[in-house]
Enzyme design. Structure first.
Site, PDB file in Angstrom:
ATOM      1  N   HIS A  76      -1.651  -1.278   0.271  1.00  0.00           N
ATOM      2  CA  HIS A  76      -1.352   0.110  -0.631  1.00  0.00           C
ATOM      3  C   HIS A  76      -2.247   0.847  -1.819  1.00  0.00           C
ATOM      4  O   HIS A  76      -1.791  -0.204  -2.283  1.00  0.00           O
ATOM      5  CB  HIS A  76      -0.934   0.954   0.160  1.00  0.00           C
ATOM      6  CG  HIS A  76      -0.270   0.778   1.565  1.00  0.00           C
ATOM      7  ND1 HIS A  76       1.089   0.523   2.087  1.00  0.00           N
ATOM      8  CD2 HIS A  76      -0.683   0.363   2.429  1.00  0.00           C
ATOM      9  CE1 HIS A  76       1.384   1.397   2.863  1.00  0.00           C
ATOM     10  NE2 HIS A  76      -0.175   0.702   3.797  1.00  0.00           N
ATOM     11  N   GLU A 111       7.551  -1.007  -0.872  1.00  0.00           N
ATOM     12  CA  GLU A 111       7.292  -2.092  -0.943  1.00  0.00           C
ATOM     13  C   GLU A 111       6.986  -1.876  -3.031  1.00  0.00           C
ATOM     14  O   GLU A 111       7.577  -0.975  -4.002  1.00  0.00           O
ATOM     15  CB  GLU A 111       5.319  -1.688  -1.077  1.00  0.00           C
ATOM     16  CG  GLU A 111       5.210  -1.647   0.249  1.00  0.00           C
ATOM     17  CD  GLU A 111       4.289  -0.557   0.936  1.00  0.00           C
ATOM     18  OE1 GLU A 111       2.865  -0.243  -0.354  1.00  0.00           O
ATOM     19  OE2 GLU A 111       3.359  -0.841   1.726  1.00  0.00           O
TER      20      GLU A 111
END
Length: 293
Positions: free
Chosen positions: A246, A209
């Site tokens: 996140h 990510e």
């Protein structure tokens, strides 16, 4: 053979609330040895047909637990991880989201030199389908025993990737959700090291990510691996400075961008895909090219 979990793993679940009880039942139905639960003050009870004790030490001494799965709420999760390490379980897997960063700084310091490997927090867990070993929240029905390892910061993308692989008849050795927080126990690079050393893993999917430099550190290791890696970086369209899902998925500096991570992985020799929809087909092609399928 599998990574982190196998058929002999004996799971203790810390936090036998609704989530802990549900996942205990799912894992036991799958064939995993969930031997004990831990909830202080409820020792001696049985929840979801699992005996409950007050401490992890009791679970280790009485039931031989060697892996802890943690569902303890965020304000108390750091203490739960430390308790698991103090009881010397080999692996502690923390599902809990929202643990304060300072708490994790203290946990990382506490774990230095410990025999316990931490996976997570804020992760979906670990699954070794061929061993019927499940410690986490992943759906067992999408998994197929095989020889491809899966590493991901994202739980949802673990399930999507595994489903694609399974649909193509490509099984998995183990999937590891390393977690989406800024400070985690086991990094992507360390997970790659585990798969590189595993004789039953032939190739690896790495799902990263935006945010941080973990993927660049993983790329440094990919360069010397004997096994092929297919990689995807989520968050390519995210604006700088905005957290995306996140806690660790926030671009703060050029190194945290998807482009920087993709470049590092390509230069290291990984097959980098632009869309998660391409992961399964790309891995199929890589395996065919290497004569592994």
């Amino acid at each position: 053979m599998a990574v982190l979990l196998d058929a002999a793993s004996r799971i203790v679940i810390q936090g036998m609330g609704a989530a802990g009880q549900r996942e205990a039942s799912v894992s036991r139905a799958f064939g995993t040895q969930v031997v004990c639960g831990v909830t202080p003050g409820r020792g001696g009870q049985e929840l979801a047909d699992v005996p409950v004790r007050n401490t992890v030490r009791e679970a280790v001494d009485e039931f031989g637990a060697d892996v802890s799965l943690i569902f303890v709420p965020a304000p108390f999760a750091a203490d739960a991880i430390a308790e698991a390490a103090a009881a010397a379980v080999s692996v502690a897997i923390c599902i809990t989201e929202g643990i304060p960063t300072l708490d994790m700084v203290r946990v990382r310091r506490y774990l230095r030199g410990s025999a316990t490997r931490l996976i997570g927090p804020n992760c979906p867990g670990v699954m070794s389908p061929g061993e019927r070993a499940r410690a986490g929240i992943m759906p067992p029905d999408v998994y197929l025993p095989g020889n491809v390892g899966v590493i991901s910061r994202s739980g949802t993308l673990v399930y999507e990737t595994v489903d694609q692989l399974t649909s193509l008849g490509i099984g998995q050795s183990t999937s590891i959700g390393v977690g989406g927080d800024p400070i985690i126990g086991t990094t992507q690079r360390e997970a790659l090291e585990l798969f590189e050393a595993d004789a039953e893993t032939a190739a690896v999917v790495l799902i990263g990510e935006i945010g941080g430099t973990a993927e660049q550190e993983a790329a440094d290791y990919v360069r010397g691996m004997s096994k092929p890696v297919v990689a995807f970086i989520a968050g390519a369209t995210a604006p700088p400075g905005r957290r995306m899902g996140h806690a660790g998925a926030i671009i703060a500096g050029r190194a945290g961008t998807a482009a920087a991570k993709q470049q590092a992985l390509r230069e290291a020799g990984a097959a980098v895909v632009e869309s998660p929809a391409e992961i399964g087909a790309t891995m199929q092609g890589v395996l065919h090219e290497r004569g592994l399928l």
